[in-house]
Design an enzyme around this catalytic site. Structure first.
Site, short mmCIF file in Angstrom:
data_model
loop_
_atom_site.label_atom_id
_atom_site.label_comp_id
_atom_site.label_asym_id
_atom_site.label_seq_id
_atom_site.Cartn_x
_atom_site.Cartn_y
_atom_site.Cartn_z
N ARG A 172 -61.29 41.62 -23.68
CA ARG A 172 -59.90 41.21 -23.45
C ARG A 172 -59.16 42.14 -22.51
O ARG A 172 -58.00 41.89 -22.16
CB ARG A 172 -59.16 41.13 -24.78
CG ARG A 172 -59.75 40.14 -25.77
CD ARG A 172 -59.20 40.35 -27.18
NE ARG A 172 -59.62 41.64 -27.74
CZ ARG A 172 -59.26 42.08 -28.94
NH1 ARG A 172 -58.46 41.33 -29.70
NH2 ARG A 172 -59.69 43.25 -29.38
N CYS B 192 -57.88 48.30 -30.94
CA CYS B 192 -59.23 48.59 -30.48
C CYS B 192 -60.22 48.56 -31.65
O CYS B 192 -60.04 49.28 -32.64
CB CYS B 192 -59.27 49.96 -29.80
SG CYS B 192 -60.91 50.45 -29.21
N CYS C 65 -61.87 50.59 -22.09
CA CYS C 65 -62.69 50.09 -23.18
C CYS C 65 -63.50 48.89 -22.71
O CYS C 65 -63.07 48.12 -21.85
CB CYS C 65 -61.80 49.70 -24.36
SG CYS C 65 -62.74 49.15 -25.82
N ASP D 243 -63.98 46.27 -24.31
CA ASP D 243 -63.43 45.07 -24.92
C ASP D 243 -63.24 43.97 -23.87
O ASP D 243 -62.67 44.19 -22.80
CB ASP D 243 -62.07 45.41 -25.57
CG ASP D 243 -61.56 44.31 -26.48
OD1 ASP D 243 -61.32 43.19 -25.97
OD2 ASP D 243 -61.38 44.55 -27.69
N HIS E 3 -56.34 50.65 -25.70
CA HIS E 3 -55.54 49.47 -26.06
C HIS E 3 -55.32 49.43 -27.57
O HIS E 3 -56.15 49.90 -28.35
CB HIS E 3 -56.20 48.18 -25.58
CG HIS E 3 -57.52 47.87 -26.23
ND1 HIS E 3 -57.64 47.01 -27.30
CD2 HIS E 3 -58.78 48.29 -25.96
CE1 HIS E 3 -58.90 46.92 -27.66
NE2 HIS E 3 -59.62 47.68 -26.87
#
Length: 219
Positions: free
Chosen positions: A47, A102, A43, A45, A99
């Site tokens: 993080r 999400c 992803c 993302d 994750h």
């Protein structure tokens, strides 16, 4: 604005120097070759950083990222990176990594209107709709979302296994295994979803068994 860029450039110089202090030949060796064993499809993302999570250095993992770690047969970007990873770099393991928590999966689950990205998230909604009946048996909405994050990973591993790139690689006897993993933001731990695929003879059976295991934990 320039202050922000100056900060980033200074951070980069400090990082570069710290690496060279540890290994003076690191960058010269890195520039000479790229030979990763792993290809990470994850992803976008901020993080969820592949090298940090795996504890690997630059050059040790090849990476492709998009919103909600989606693999679809019409995405030439993802397929091009996949072909390079498999045919040129000869990676041995391909990791589809989702994750918990999400944002893309959450938006797809709740039909949140975000604009253009909703067209992309239709792929995740297809996964939601495919498993709607089983998801509805889970009373806790947070658990439903966790299951959808996991199901999305399994679905993308299946999609990946059905590409011509993987079929061709396995047909010529290349040893490359697909894996589905899920990452916990709250503890930093990766978990296997137990769906390793290394041949096109086991696609559906591995997928169905992995899905069954997810919902068995809710019984």
């Amino acid at each position: 604005m320039s202050n922000h860029l100056d900060f980033l450039l200074e951070q980069n110089r400090r990082w570069s120097q710290s690496v060279k202090d540890h290994d003076s030949h690191f960058f010269s060796n890195l520039a000479a070759q790229q030979n990763p064993k792993y290809f990470w499809i994850g992803c976008a993302d901020s993080r969820v950083s592949a090298n940090e999570i795996l504890g690997l250095l630059p050059g040790e993992v090849f990476v492709h990222r998009n919103v909600a770690n989606v693999v679809v047969h019409s995405d030439l970007n993802c397929l091009s990176v996949l072909q390079y990873a498999v045919d040129v770099l000869r990676v041995q393991h391909i990791l589809v990594v989702g994750h918990y928590g999400c944002g893309g999966v959450n938006a797809a689950f709740h039909n949140t209107r975000l604009g253009l990205i909703n067209n992309w998230l239709r792929h995740v909604q297809d996964v939601r709709d495919k498993h709607r009946i089983r998801l509805a048996t889970i009373a806790d909405p947070a658990r439903q979302l966790d299951r959808l994050c996991e199901l999305n990973v399994l679905e993308q591993v299946l999609n990946l296994s059905e590409t011509t790139i993987m079929h061709d690689a396995w047909a010529r006897g290349q040893e490359v295994t697909l894996h589905g993993l899920i990452y916990g933001l709250e503890d930093g731990i990766l978990h296997s979803l137990n769906m390793p695929i290394s041949t096109d003879n086991e696609l559906l059976s591995c997928y169905e068994a992995a899905v069954d295991r997810l919902f068995a934990s809710e019984a």
